[in-house]
Design a protein around this motif. Structure first.
Motif, PDB file in Angstrom:
ATOM      1  N   TYR A  87      62.969   7.673  -1.079  1.00  0.00           N
ATOM      2  CA  TYR A  87      61.711   8.353  -0.792  1.00  0.00           C
ATOM      3  C   TYR A  87      61.687   9.753  -1.393  1.00  0.00           C
ATOM      4  O   TYR A  87      60.707  10.151  -2.019  1.00  0.00           O
ATOM      5  N   ARG A  88      62.758  10.492  -1.211  1.00  0.00           N
ATOM      6  CA  ARG A  88      62.794  11.866  -1.728  1.00  0.00           C
ATOM      7  C   ARG A  88      62.794  11.891  -3.251  1.00  0.00           C
ATOM      8  O   ARG A  88      62.226  12.790  -3.859  1.00  0.00           O
ATOM      9  N   SER A  89      63.434  10.918  -3.868  1.00  0.00           N
ATOM     10  CA  SER A  89      63.451  10.914  -5.328  1.00  0.00           C
ATOM     11  C   SER A  89      62.110  10.482  -5.912  1.00  0.00           C
ATOM     12  O   SER A  89      61.757  10.872  -7.026  1.00  0.00           O
ATOM     13  N   LEU A  90      61.351   9.681  -5.162  1.00  0.00           N
ATOM     14  CA  LEU A  90      60.041   9.244  -5.666  1.00  0.00           C
ATOM     15  C   LEU A  90      58.927  10.237  -5.369  1.00  0.00           C
ATOM     16  O   LEU A  90      57.877  10.179  -6.001  1.00  0.00           O
ATOM     17  N   THR A  91      59.141  11.135  -4.416  1.00  0.00           N
ATOM     18  CA  THR A  91      58.085  12.082  -4.058  1.00  0.00           C
ATOM     19  C   THR A  91      58.430  13.502  -4.471  1.00  0.00           C
ATOM     20  O   THR A  91      58.134  14.448  -3.749  1.00  0.00           O
ATOM     21  N   LEU A  92      59.053  13.650  -5.616  1.00  0.00           N
ATOM     22  CA  LEU A  92      59.351  14.988  -6.122  1.00  0.00           C
ATOM     23  C   LEU A  92      58.064  15.661  -6.564  1.00  0.00           C
ATOM     24  O   LEU A  92      57.163  15.019  -7.100  1.00  0.00           O
ATOM     25  N   SER A  93      57.994  16.945  -6.350  1.00  0.00           N
ATOM     26  CA  SER A  93      56.777  17.664  -6.699  1.00  0.00           C
ATOM     27  C   SER A  93      56.695  17.889  -8.198  1.00  0.00           C
ATOM     28  O   SER A  93      57.693  18.124  -8.865  1.00  0.00           O
ATOM     29  N   GLY A  94      55.501  17.826  -8.699  1.00  0.00           N
ATOM     30  CA  GLY A  94      55.277  18.107 -10.109  1.00  0.00           C
ATOM     31  C   GLY A  94      55.686  16.973 -11.020  1.00  0.00           C
ATOM     32  O   GLY A  94      55.841  15.830 -10.624  1.00  0.00           O
ATOM     33  N   GLU A  95      55.853  17.313 -12.270  1.00  0.00           N
ATOM     34  CA  GLU A  95      56.197  16.343 -13.300  1.00  0.00           C
ATOM     35  C   GLU A  95      57.686  16.378 -13.595  1.00  0.00           C
ATOM     36  O   GLU A  95      58.098  16.363 -14.739  1.00  0.00           O
TER      37      GLU A  95
END
Length: 136
Positions: A87-95
């Protein structure tokens, strides 16, 4: 019964989770910075729960059914930890492009494999004891 093979599997599982805490970053960015840190409260708590459950399971070697249930709880906690990582790796902010996931994401999977092997060995021991009890 502490000298059984499931004890070895449980020790390896606890060491793998300890290695996750001590040495390996969870997710690294392109420039080598840590994107998800192992010191986050949720990740840290799940790692310590996994290590504690493995140690409790090792120490409860006389009660095979309890050991089996504790291992299942440990497997569930490892799946939750893996879900947090994904979840944390897929919802990183930005590009942000994540070039290297790090071995930290794979360690809960390896721990789950060893916990499943330990449960198989515990089940095998339980079946052996039941078969001997039938002969009496």
């Amino acid at each position: 019964m502490i000298q059984r093979i499931q004890t070895i599997y449980l020790i390896v599982s606890a060491l793998i989770m300890g290695a996750l805490f001590m040495w390996f970053p969870i997710i690294l960015g392109e420039d080598g910075t840590v994107i998800i840190d192992r010191r986050e409260p949720l990740v840290l708590g799940l790692i310590f729960i996994s290590i504690a459950l493995a140690i409790i399971s090792i120490l409860s070697f006389k009660k095979r059914q309890t050991q089996f249930v504790i291992n299942r709880l440990n497997i569930i906690s490892n799946f939750v930890l893996l879900g947090v990582f994904v979840y944390r790796s897929l919802t990183l902010s930005g590009e942000t492009l994540v070039s290297e996931k790090g071995i930290g994401v794979l360690l809960p999977i390896i721990s789950i494999v060893f916990l499943v092997l330990a449960n198989k060995a515990i089940k095998k021991d339980e079946d052996l004891v039941k078969s001997v009890d039938r002969l009496r």
